[in-house]
Each structure stands twice: as C-alpha cells, then as structure tokens.
Design a protein around this motif. Structure first.
Motif, mmCIF file in Angstrom:
data_model
loop_
_atom_site.group_PDB
_atom_site.id
_atom_site.type_symbol
_atom_site.label_atom_id
_atom_site.label_comp_id
_atom_site.label_asym_id
_atom_site.label_seq_id
_atom_site.Cartn_x
_atom_site.Cartn_y
_atom_site.Cartn_z
ATOM 1 N N LEU A 6 0.832 -1.205 0.000
ATOM 2 C CA LEU A 6 0.000 0.000 0.000
ATOM 3 C C LEU A 6 0.865 1.253 0.000
ATOM 4 O O LEU A 6 0.585 2.218 -0.723
ATOM 5 C CB LEU A 6 -0.925 -0.020 1.213
ATOM 6 N N ALA A 7 1.932 1.233 0.796
ATOM 7 C CA ALA A 7 2.845 2.386 0.822
ATOM 8 C C ALA A 7 3.511 2.566 -0.530
ATOM 9 O O ALA A 7 3.660 3.694 -1.020
ATOM 10 C CB ALA A 7 3.897 2.190 1.910
ATOM 11 N N LEU A 8 3.900 1.472 -1.159
ATOM 12 C CA LEU A 8 4.552 1.548 -2.469
ATOM 13 C C LEU A 8 3.597 2.103 -3.517
ATOM 14 O O LEU A 8 3.981 2.906 -4.367
ATOM 15 C CB LEU A 8 5.040 0.156 -2.881
ATOM 16 N N SER A 9 2.354 1.694 -3.442
ATOM 17 C CA SER A 9 1.359 2.137 -4.419
ATOM 18 C C SER A 9 0.947 3.587 -4.192
ATOM 19 O O SER A 9 0.934 4.396 -5.126
ATOM 20 C CB SER A 9 0.135 1.216 -4.340
ATOM 21 N N VAL A 10 0.626 3.926 -2.933
ATOM 22 C CA VAL A 10 0.079 5.249 -2.619
ATOM 23 C C VAL A 10 1.159 6.323 -2.599
ATOM 24 O O VAL A 10 0.938 7.460 -3.038
ATOM 25 C CB VAL A 10 -0.673 5.207 -1.276
ATOM 26 N N ALA A 42 -2.304 -2.396 -4.811
ATOM 27 C CA ALA A 42 -1.667 -2.972 -3.622
ATOM 28 C C ALA A 42 -2.321 -4.281 -3.211
ATOM 29 O O ALA A 42 -1.638 -5.238 -2.818
ATOM 30 C CB ALA A 42 -1.721 -1.970 -2.475
ATOM 31 N N ILE A 43 -3.640 -4.346 -3.279
ATOM 32 C CA ILE A 43 -4.357 -5.523 -2.788
ATOM 33 C C ILE A 43 -4.055 -6.755 -3.624
ATOM 34 O O ILE A 43 -4.009 -7.878 -3.091
ATOM 35 C CB ILE A 43 -5.873 -5.228 -2.752
ATOM 36 N N ARG A 44 -3.808 -6.581 -4.928
ATOM 37 C CA ARG A 44 -3.505 -7.741 -5.774
ATOM 38 C C ARG A 44 -2.313 -8.527 -5.244
ATOM 39 O O ARG A 44 -2.382 -9.735 -5.046
ATOM 40 C CB ARG A 44 -3.233 -7.287 -7.212
ATOM 41 N N VAL A 45 -1.206 -7.833 -5.057
ATOM 42 C CA VAL A 45 0.007 -8.522 -4.623
ATOM 43 C C VAL A 45 -0.117 -8.974 -3.171
ATOM 44 O O VAL A 45 0.336 -10.068 -2.807
ATOM 45 C CB VAL A 45 1.253 -7.636 -4.851
ATOM 46 N N GLU A 69 3.783 -21.356 -5.867
ATOM 47 C CA GLU A 69 3.937 -20.058 -5.226
ATOM 48 C C GLU A 69 5.081 -19.267 -5.844
ATOM 49 O O GLU A 69 4.991 -18.040 -5.998
ATOM 50 C CB GLU A 69 4.170 -20.243 -3.726
ATOM 51 N N ALA A 70 6.171 -19.952 -6.212
ATOM 52 C CA ALA A 70 7.289 -19.265 -6.865
ATOM 53 C C ALA A 70 6.840 -18.616 -8.167
ATOM 54 O O ALA A 70 7.217 -17.474 -8.476
ATOM 55 C CB ALA A 70 8.423 -20.257 -7.125
ATOM 56 N N LEU A 71 6.025 -19.338 -8.935
ATOM 57 C CA LEU A 71 5.499 -18.785 -10.182
ATOM 58 C C LEU A 71 4.610 -17.576 -9.913
ATOM 59 O O LEU A 71 4.709 -16.545 -10.597
ATOM 60 C CB LEU A 71 4.713 -19.864 -10.930
ATOM 61 N N ILE A 72 3.754 -17.684 -8.917
ATOM 62 C CA ILE A 72 2.850 -16.581 -8.585
ATOM 63 C C ILE A 72 3.626 -15.369 -8.097
ATOM 64 O O ILE A 72 3.282 -14.217 -8.397
ATOM 65 C CB ILE A 72 1.822 -17.038 -7.531
ATOM 66 N N GLN A 73 4.688 -15.595 -7.337
ATOM 67 C CA GLN A 73 5.497 -14.499 -6.824
ATOM 68 C C GLN A 73 6.136 -13.695 -7.957
ATOM 69 O O GLN A 73 6.154 -12.462 -7.926
ATOM 70 C CB GLN A 73 6.567 -15.050 -5.877
ATOM 71 N N VAL A 74 6.652 -14.392 -8.949
ATOM 72 C CA VAL A 74 7.221 -13.704 -10.111
ATOM 73 C C VAL A 74 6.116 -12.981 -10.881
ATOM 74 O O VAL A 74 6.280 -11.819 -11.294
ATOM 75 C CB VAL A 74 7.942 -14.702 -11.028
ATOM 76 N N LEU A 75 5.001 -13.655 -11.051
ATOM 77 C CA LEU A 75 3.888 -13.083 -11.815
ATOM 78 C C LEU A 75 3.343 -11.832 -11.143
ATOM 79 O O LEU A 75 3.037 -10.837 -11.821
ATOM 80 C CB LEU A 75 2.781 -14.128 -11.970
ATOM 81 N N GLN A 76 3.228 -11.837 -9.828
ATOM 82 C CA GLN A 76 2.695 -10.673 -9.124
ATOM 83 C C GLN A 76 3.640 -9.478 -9.193
ATOM 84 O O GLN A 76 3.193 -8.329 -9.270
ATOM 85 C CB GLN A 76 2.399 -11.028 -7.669
#
Length: 260
Positions: free
Chosen positions: A124-128, A183-186, A233-240
C-alpha cells in the motif's frame, strides 16, 4: 478456520492471520522491516556487481542483469508507456519489478520464509506513496490541471448525458480506487499463498507427530502438497511482481496519452 481433532494428538489449530504479525526483533523493528531493507541491498548489490566490469561478450552474471533490465525496459515500460515517453520511467519500473520480486521470493527461501508483501502496509505504501504520485504528477504536467481531469474523467465519444454517470465513476476509479487495487492484488496473492504453505506444512508435521493410526500415513501427502504449492507459489510471486510493474507502467502510459 476451525480446529481438526485427531485421534491421539488433541486439537490441531491451523495458522491464521495472527501468524503474520511477528514479534519485534529489537525495539519496534520486526522481521518484515529487516527483510524490506535486505531486499534493497540485494537489488542494489546485484546491479552494482553485474555492471562493475562490463564486457562486450557478457558473462553469466552480466547476462542475467541485462536480461532483467531489458525485460523491464522493453517488455514493460516501452510496451505500456510508449516508445516516445518510456525512457525516463525505466529506472522506476525496473526498481518496482526487482524490489517486489525479491520481497515475494523471500516467502520460499529457507530460514527466511516470509513474503514481505503479505503485510498490506508495504504494498500500500509503495502504491500510494510512489506509483500514485508519479502517474498523476506526469499527467498534470502533460495536460494541465483542468485538462488532466478532463482527460481522465471524460473519455471522448460518449453522449453528454452519459458523462453524468460516467465521470464520477472514472474519477473514483482513477483517483481513489486504483492505488488500493494495485496494492491488494500482490498482498492477497502473497498472504493466501503463504497461508496455504503454512497450513499443509504444519498439518503434515502435526499428523506425523500426533496423528493416530492411519492418520500418520496422511502426513507425507500433506508434505507433498506443500512442496508442490511451493513451486506454484514461486510462479505466482514472479507473476505478481510483473503485474504490479506492468500496471504501474500502464497507469503512467494512460496519464501521458493524448487520447483516453
């Protein structure tokens, strides 16, 4: 989540949201805060070392750094922002992608095993505080104050009466909703993935140590599912990480575009 009662071992209490709130290491500093700083050092060290002695024919380390850079530059920034305007934003997009990627991958690294962005405050901090001011700032600079609001809230081609409903929706989406959904997606992906890993890992351990009779035989199955989920999860982490950087670049591109 409820409690699973086993034959010999009493009650198994599955992990929940409370397990993501780690106690301070010292003072008010927690593990996620330390990991956040560590990720910055890792990303900085990676590019500094890789570019320290550049060669025309790159070695493996230089090639890896160039591949990451070209991916952020061409596949994200250039594609989403456009060939005319993308260059000033390459450092930002590359930094977002690599920073989020390292923090996500912490979730599957042994002895660390905590994705920093499973705490909503960090994405959220990164996005806002980073992405939101950048894309609106460049939009106001390109189109002017009134022109930018018109650009964002009044897409051309619609009948005038449609704007009565459309303009408030566009304003809410562009100026209120976008930074939160980004922010909520990741956050949701990292939280849910890590929670699943905890459930199957701790359940496997509990079944093995406390399960009665045939329940002990289920333990290897639980561990096997946890291993399979780790690769997923590794794949999702890269994708996110990619999606966050992609959407950030897309917002910048839309803010700069001449047409809506």
């Amino acid at each position: 989540m409820g409690k699973l009662v086993l034959a010999e071992g009493g009650e198994f209490v599955p992990p929940g949201a409370k397990d993501f709130f780690l106690p301070p290491i010292f003072g008010g500093v927690t593990k996620p805060m330390v990991l956040l700083v560590l990720s910055v050092l890792i990303v900085a060290a990676f590019f500094l070392v890789a570019t320290r002695n550049l060669k025309l024919v790159p070695g493996k380390f230089q090639f890896a750094a160039e591949s990451v850079y070209n991916f952020g530059r061409n596949s994200i920034a250039r594609e989403q922002i456009g060939a005319k305007d993308f260059r000033p934003f390459v450092p930002l997009i590359l930094a977002l992608f690599t920073f989020i990627l390292v923090n996500n991958l912490f979730g599957i690294i042994p002895f660390i095993q905590f994705p920093t962005f499973a705490h909503i405050g960090f994405p959220l901090a990164l996005s806002v505080l980073v992405v939101y001011p950048v894309y609106h700032g460049v939009g106001f600079r390109r189109h002017g104050f009134v022109g930018y609001f018109k650009h964002q809230c009044f897409p051309p081609g619609a009948p005038w009466w449609v704007y009565i409903l459309l303009a408030p929706i566009e304003f809410f989406q562009k100026f209120v909703l976008n930074p939160f959904t980004l922010a909520i997606r990741v956050f949701a992906a990292m939280f849910a993935g890590h929670l699943l890993l905890l459930v199957f890992t701790l359940a496997g351990e509990y079944l093995l140590l406390n399960g009665g009779g045939l329940l002990k035989l289920v333990s290897p199955v639980s561990f096997a599912v946890a291993i399979a989920l780790t690769f997923l999860e590794a794949l999702i982490q890269v994708l996110q990480a990619y999606i966050f950087a992609l959407l950030s670049a897309s917002y910048i591109g839309m803010a700069l575009a001449e047409d809506h």
